[in-house]
Design a protein around this motif. Structure first.
Motif, PDB file in Angstrom:
ATOM      1  N   LEU A 164      22.379  28.311  37.548  1.00 17.62           N
ATOM      2  CA  LEU A 164      20.547  28.480  37.150  1.00 17.62           C
ATOM      3  C   LEU A 164      20.289  28.686  38.412  1.00 17.62           C
ATOM      4  O   LEU A 164      18.883  29.624  38.042  1.00 17.62           O
ATOM      5  CB  LEU A 164      19.993  27.030  36.557  1.00 17.62           C
ATOM      6  CG  LEU A 164      20.453  26.868  35.938  1.00 17.62           C
ATOM      7  CD1 LEU A 164      19.778  25.202  34.901  1.00 17.62           C
ATOM      8  CD2 LEU A 164      20.022  28.035  34.559  1.00 17.62           C
ATOM      9  N   PRO A 165      20.131  28.109  40.117  1.00 18.34           N
ATOM     10  CA  PRO A 165      19.301  28.690  40.738  1.00 18.34           C
ATOM     11  C   PRO A 165      20.046  30.249  41.294  1.00 18.34           C
ATOM     12  O   PRO A 165      18.893  30.801  41.770  1.00 18.34           O
ATOM     13  CB  PRO A 165      20.315  27.821  41.934  1.00 18.34           C
ATOM     14  CG  PRO A 165      20.948  26.622  41.387  1.00 18.34           C
ATOM     15  CD  PRO A 165      21.501  26.867  39.925  1.00 18.34           C
ATOM     16  N   LEU A 166      20.775  30.270  41.099  1.00 15.42           N
ATOM     17  CA  LEU A 166      21.223  31.766  41.468  1.00 15.42           C
ATOM     18  C   LEU A 166      20.591  33.669  40.435  1.00 15.42           C
ATOM     19  O   LEU A 166      19.870  34.147  41.289  1.00 15.42           O
ATOM     20  CB  LEU A 166      23.074  32.294  41.043  1.00 15.42           C
ATOM     21  CG  LEU A 166      23.359  33.809  41.105  1.00 15.42           C
ATOM     22  CD1 LEU A 166      23.381  34.176  42.327  1.00 15.42           C
ATOM     23  CD2 LEU A 166      24.911  33.845  40.152  1.00 15.42           C
ATOM     24  N   ALA A 167      20.536  32.769  39.703  1.00 17.45           N
ATOM     25  CA  ALA A 167      19.598  33.223  38.345  1.00 17.45           C
ATOM     26  C   ALA A 167      18.115  33.499  39.017  1.00 17.45           C
ATOM     27  O   ALA A 167      17.528  34.493  38.999  1.00 17.45           O
ATOM     28  CB  ALA A 167      19.859  32.693  36.990  1.00 17.45           C
ATOM     29  N   ALA A 168      17.445  32.027  39.619  1.00 13.90           N
ATOM     30  CA  ALA A 168      16.129  31.763  39.721  1.00 13.90           C
ATOM     31  C   ALA A 168      15.801  32.228  41.111  1.00 13.90           C
ATOM     32  O   ALA A 168      15.259  33.966  41.214  1.00 13.90           O
ATOM     33  CB  ALA A 168      15.612  30.402  40.188  1.00 13.90           C
ATOM     34  N   GLY A 169      17.211  32.422  42.232  1.00 21.57           N
ATOM     35  CA  GLY A 169      17.004  33.634  43.459  1.00 21.57           C
ATOM     36  C   GLY A 169      16.661  34.585  42.796  1.00 21.57           C
ATOM     37  O   GLY A 169      16.402  35.771  43.574  1.00 21.57           O
ATOM     38  N   ARG A 175      11.875  39.874  41.908  1.00 21.33           N
ATOM     39  CA  ARG A 175      10.216  40.531  41.651  1.00 21.33           C
ATOM     40  C   ARG A 175       9.615  40.801  43.310  1.00 21.33           C
ATOM     41  O   ARG A 175       8.791  41.536  43.523  1.00 21.33           O
ATOM     42  CB  ARG A 175       9.767  39.475  41.285  1.00 21.33           C
ATOM     43  CG  ARG A 175       8.335  39.591  41.135  1.00 21.33           C
ATOM     44  CD  ARG A 175       7.795  37.843  39.946  1.00 21.33           C
ATOM     45  NE  ARG A 175       5.969  38.091  40.743  1.00 21.33           N
ATOM     46  CZ  ARG A 175       5.575  36.978  40.256  1.00 21.33           C
ATOM     47  NH1 ARG A 175       6.286  35.968  40.497  1.00 21.33           N
ATOM     48  NH2 ARG A 175       4.017  36.477  41.232  1.00 21.33           N
ATOM     49  N   ALA A 176       9.796  40.310  44.631  1.00 20.34           N
ATOM     50  CA  ALA A 176       9.566  40.624  45.445  1.00 20.34           C
ATOM     51  C   ALA A 176      10.265  42.179  45.705  1.00 20.34           C
ATOM     52  O   ALA A 176       8.973  42.958  47.065  1.00 20.34           O
ATOM     53  CB  ALA A 176      10.775  40.028  46.557  1.00 20.34           C
ATOM     54  N   MET A 177      11.173  43.181  45.046  1.00 22.17           N
ATOM     55  CA  MET A 177      11.581  43.883  45.792  1.00 22.17           C
ATOM     56  C   MET A 177      10.325  45.052  44.075  1.00 22.17           C
ATOM     57  O   MET A 177      10.811  46.582  44.814  1.00 22.17           O
ATOM     58  CB  MET A 177      13.119  43.955  45.690  1.00 22.17           C
ATOM     59  CG  MET A 177      13.520  43.810  46.942  1.00 22.17           C
ATOM     60  SD  MET A 177      13.448  44.645  48.104  1.00 22.17           S
ATOM     61  CE  MET A 177      12.334  42.908  48.479  1.00 22.17           C
ATOM     62  N   SER A 178      10.197  44.445  43.466  1.00 16.91           N
ATOM     63  CA  SER A 178       9.559  45.320  42.586  1.00 16.91           C
ATOM     64  C   SER A 178       8.499  46.524  43.207  1.00 16.91           C
ATOM     65  O   SER A 178       7.605  45.758  43.906  1.00 16.91           O
ATOM     66  CB  SER A 178       9.010  44.581  41.496  1.00 16.91           C
ATOM     67  OG  SER A 178       7.897  44.054  42.115  1.00 16.91           O
ATOM     68  N   GLY A 179       8.516  47.676  43.306  1.00 18.87           N
ATOM     69  CA  GLY A 179       7.458  48.368  43.818  1.00 18.87           C
ATOM     70  C   GLY A 179       8.388  48.721  45.007  1.00 18.87           C
ATOM     71  O   GLY A 179       6.873  49.073  45.978  1.00 18.87           O
ATOM     72  N   ARG A 238       2.220  40.205  50.464  1.00 23.32           N
ATOM     73  CA  ARG A 238       2.709  39.720  48.682  1.00 23.32           C
ATOM     74  C   ARG A 238       3.591  40.105  48.885  1.00 23.32           C
ATOM     75  O   ARG A 238       4.240  38.876  47.758  1.00 23.32           O
ATOM     76  CB  ARG A 238       2.860  41.845  48.825  1.00 23.32           C
ATOM     77  CG  ARG A 238       2.108  41.827  47.260  1.00 23.32           C
ATOM     78  CD  ARG A 238       2.087  43.509  46.950  1.00 23.32           C
ATOM     79  NE  ARG A 238       3.289  43.274  46.109  1.00 23.32           N
ATOM     80  CZ  ARG A 238       4.346  43.995  45.692  1.00 23.32           C
ATOM     81  NH1 ARG A 238       3.836  45.536  46.488  1.00 23.32           N
ATOM     82  NH2 ARG A 238       5.790  44.254  44.969  1.00 23.32           N
ATOM     83  N   THR A 239       4.607  39.877  49.625  1.00 25.64           N
ATOM     84  CA  THR A 239       6.084  39.363  49.088  1.00 25.64           C
ATOM     85  C   THR A 239       6.849  38.294  49.948  1.00 25.64           C
ATOM     86  O   THR A 239       7.371  37.493  49.762  1.00 25.64           O
ATOM     87  CB  THR A 239       7.478  39.930  49.867  1.00 25.64           C
ATOM     88  OG1 THR A 239       6.695  40.685  50.937  1.00 25.64           O
ATOM     89  CG2 THR A 239       6.803  41.609  49.419  1.00 25.64           C
ATOM     90  N   THR A 240       5.642  37.620  51.264  1.00 27.63           N
ATOM     91  CA  THR A 240       6.760  36.604  52.044  1.00 27.63           C
ATOM     92  C   THR A 240       6.933  35.363  50.922  1.00 27.63           C
ATOM     93  O   THR A 240       7.511  35.211  51.002  1.00 27.63           O
ATOM     94  CB  THR A 240       5.359  35.534  53.138  1.00 27.63           C
ATOM     95  OG1 THR A 240       5.262  37.375  53.965  1.00 27.63           O
ATOM     96  CG2 THR A 240       6.297  35.040  53.999  1.00 27.63           C
ATOM     97  N   GLY A 241       5.207  35.126  49.700  1.00 28.34           N
ATOM     98  CA  GLY A 241       5.452  33.852  49.026  1.00 28.34           C
ATOM     99  C   GLY A 241       6.994  33.638  48.144  1.00 28.34           C
ATOM    100  O   GLY A 241       7.704  32.889  48.009  1.00 28.34           O
ATOM    101  N   SER A 246      12.794  32.519  46.517  1.00 28.09           N
ATOM    102  CA  SER A 246      13.983  33.719  46.672  1.00 28.09           C
ATOM    103  C   SER A 246      14.794  32.580  47.281  1.00 28.09           C
ATOM    104  O   SER A 246      15.970  31.671  46.991  1.00 28.09           O
ATOM    105  CB  SER A 246      13.706  34.650  46.271  1.00 28.09           C
ATOM    106  OG  SER A 246      15.491  35.046  46.736  1.00 28.09           O
ATOM    107  N   GLN A 247      14.657  32.252  48.221  1.00 25.04           N
ATOM    108  CA  GLN A 247      15.106  31.957  49.585  1.00 25.04           C
ATOM    109  C   GLN A 247      15.990  30.371  49.111  1.00 25.04           C
ATOM    110  O   GLN A 247      17.088  29.723  49.203  1.00 25.04           O
ATOM    111  CB  GLN A 247      15.012  32.197  50.837  1.00 25.04           C
ATOM    112  CG  GLN A 247      15.128  33.043  51.549  1.00 25.04           C
ATOM    113  CD  GLN A 247      16.230  34.095  51.809  1.00 25.04           C
ATOM    114  OE1 GLN A 247      17.344  33.579  51.832  1.00 25.04           O
ATOM    115  NE2 GLN A 247      16.248  35.363  51.484  1.00 25.04           N
TER     116      GLN A 247
END
Ligand code: ADP
Length: 584
Positions: A164-169, A175-179, A238-241, A246-247
């Protein structure tokens, strides 16, 4: 999906890389075994009734696995480095072989910069990819897979929870990398703008300071830096959060809370023996760990791919066709018939040029800047191939002559003089490395540079750039000595105007007279003295020969040349030194 470019480039060392990856895979699997052994020992001891010899066996297996893992990792790294060395050697050889066949005219400042980047930076990026990233990725993937396989055997339900943590990460990372594609491009642009404004500022610092433009140039840098700052802040806002989330999702603490919480609940419910929690406590954090380094790995793979693309592009640069059954250049002059030329199929730079350079004569090329003089001169030395017509030497087309034989026949001295690392004598000996020193000195004397060389601390053995520094005019005279020693029957040269201090200029003139003796000479002439004495003057304008003849004839004709001459005359009268013929 197309395979990445580097995959094709790695083909020659595929076998060795496969061995390296296999060894690394073994190392990764063996690296998990000690943790499995420890959890088995713990389970055996906690469960009671453990047989001591089984425990000892487990300890021995764990220790052996550590050793195997270390040995395999070291072997994998060695094999990968050997493969990398072989690949680098091969690529460098291919590049050298290929670049030797690319037209000489291709080596402009920009293209030479590109070659330098490929040879230095891109091949290094590929080293990183071959010797490090491939093994790293193998290890990063196989370690969690091994751990997961073991945990599935212990209790498949709890093992699925560890995913589960892997999937969430992964989801958060995606999402952070989209775009990110366009943003990365913008990042590159913004960083590039900073670099170029710094380079502009530093390159032109003397001009900028003298002419008071410091504020302007400085402003451009500040604007570029501000733009980068704005862009970066926007991106990180945009991405820090999401990146942090993820980390966090894959951090050992969170993983243990999720897995042990669930595990304890399962034990409480009687679904699982209590000792089974031990392997999960030890191995669960390993499973989602790769997510934290995923960005750098993707970056490394992309970097390797970009580098491989640059190397491929350089290797695909069109080469000069070589004659399959070369002919020796004949005795006699150079003949151009209907010569037309365009760079990259763009507008014609030369068209319909007919010209005869009789053996032992001097031909001066004159005409306004951009008329095509340098281009024409370079075609004779086959820096490029003509697009139309032909150039023959002693009746043999230059395209049918073996390049080495051609360079023994046609020498050139152009304005951009290159002195190579090494001794002054070696620089003069370039075309004839075994020429005795007396001949080197004779050439240097004729080129008016002998005294200057003698005055150096180690004379002819002084090293260029170490204890021999030359001015532009001096370097030009060294390259004339080089051409004299090469002793080619045909010589193409561009008189320098850049270094025309009167002293240097007079000496260059004397040197050129020495060169002219007994040779077929084509000179891009900037000075009236050269033009006046030439056997033939060729006036080029917009890529066409507009007039041809001797000085007196052309003056008498009262055409283009006569007008150019008259425009120069007052200057000549007043300065009594040679002046530039080139006028628009
Ligand atoms: P000249 O020596 O008479 O000043 P050049 O032979 O240098 O003239 O240039 C003739 C024309 O060819 C010019 O329009 C110039 O811009 C163009 N040219 C020269 N070198 C290149 C090149 N490497 N690529 C494309 N165009 C070039």
């Amino acid at each position: 999906m197309k395979p990445p470019v580097f995959a094709q480039m790695l083909a020659p060392v595929r076998g060795r890389l496969a061995v390296a990856v296999l060894l690394q895979a073994l190392a990764a699997v063996a690296g998990v075994v000690p943790m499995i052994a420890v959890s088995e020992v713990a389970a055996a001891l906690l469960g009671g009734g453990a047989r001591p010899e089984r425990v000892w066996w487990l300890v021995a297996a764990g220790t052996a696995a550590v050793l195997v893992s270390l040995l395999c990792a070291a072997a994998a790294s060695t094999v990968a480095h050997v493969a990398d060395n072989a690949l680098q050697l091969r690529l460098r050889r291919d590049l050298v072989r290929h670049l030797a066949r690319v037209p000489l005219g291709w080596f402009s400042a920009t293209n030479s910069g590109q070659v330098k980047k490929v040879v230095q930076d891109d091949i290094h990026s590929m080293h990183y990819l071959v010797a490090h990233t491939l093994l790293d990725v193998t290890s990063v993937v196989l370690t969690p897979v091994t751990a997961l396989a073991y945990l599935l055997g212990v209790d498949w339900r709890l093992a699925l929870v560890t995913l589960l943590p892997l999937a969430a990460g992964l989801a958060l990372f995606a999402r952070a990398m989209s775009g990110a594609g366009p943003l990365m491009a913008e990042y590159g642009r913004a960083a590039g703008e900073i670099n170029s404004s710094v380079v502009e500022f530093v390159d032109g610092i003397a001009v900028v300071k003298t002419f008071g433009g410091a504020r302007g140039a400085h402003q451009r840098f500040i604007r570029a830096a501000d733009a980068f700052h704005d862009f970066f802040s926007r991106w990180s806002r945009r991405t820090t959060g999401v990146t942090t989330a993820s980390q966090l999702a894959v951090s050992p603490v969170v993983v243990l809370i999720v897995v042990l919480g669930t595990g304890l609940a399962m034990i409480g419910a009687g679904w699982m023996p209590a000792t089974d929690i031990v392997p999960f406590a030890l191995l669960a954090p390993v499973i989602p760990a790769p997510v934290s380094g995923i960005g750098t790995r993707i970056q490394a793979l992309r970097g390797g791919d970009t580098a491989a693309k640059s190397v491929t592009a350089l290797l695909a640069e069109p080469v000069m066709p070589r004659p399959s059954d070369p002919e020796a250049p004949g005795e006699g002059g150079v003949r151009l018939r209907g010569v037309g030329f365009s760079y990259d199929g763009a507008a014609e730079v030369l068209s319909g040029v007919d010209l005869d350079l009789a053996p032992g004569t001097v031909t001066a090329l004159v005409g306004p800047s951009g008329a095509g003089k340098s281009t024409l001169a370079k075609l004779v030395a086959r820096f490029f191939d003509v697009t139309e017509g032909s150039i023959t030497i002693g009746g043999v087309d230059v395209r049918r002559i073996d390049p080495a034989a051609l360079y023994r026949t046609v020498g050139f001295v152009f304005q951009e003089v290159a002195l190579l690392r090494g001794t002054v004598a070696d620089n003069i000996r370039l075309a004839r490395p075994d020429a005795p020193l007396e001949e080197v000195e004779r050439a240097a004397r004729a080129a008016q540079i002998h005294d200057r060389i003698q005055a150096l601390p180690r004379g002819y053995d002084s090293e260029v750039g170490v204890d021999a520094e030359f001015s532009g005019g001096e370097a030009q005279r060294i390259s004339i000595a080089r051409a004299l020693l090469a002793d080619t029957p045909v010589l193409v040269l561009d008189e320098a105007t850049a270094y025309a201090d009167p002293h240097s200029e007079a000496r260059i003139q004397q040197a050129l007279s020495a060169v002219a003796a007994g040779r077929t000479l084509l000179v891009i002439a900037h000075r009236l003295a050269t033009v006046r004495e030439a056997d033939q003057i060729v006036v080029l304008d917009s890529g066409r020969v507009v007039e041809k003849g001797r000085h007196a004839e052309l003056l008498a004709r009262g055409g283009r040349y006569a007008r150019m001459w008259r425009a120069q005359e007052p200057a000549q009268e007043s300065r009594r030194t040679d002046t530039v013929v080139e006028t628009p």
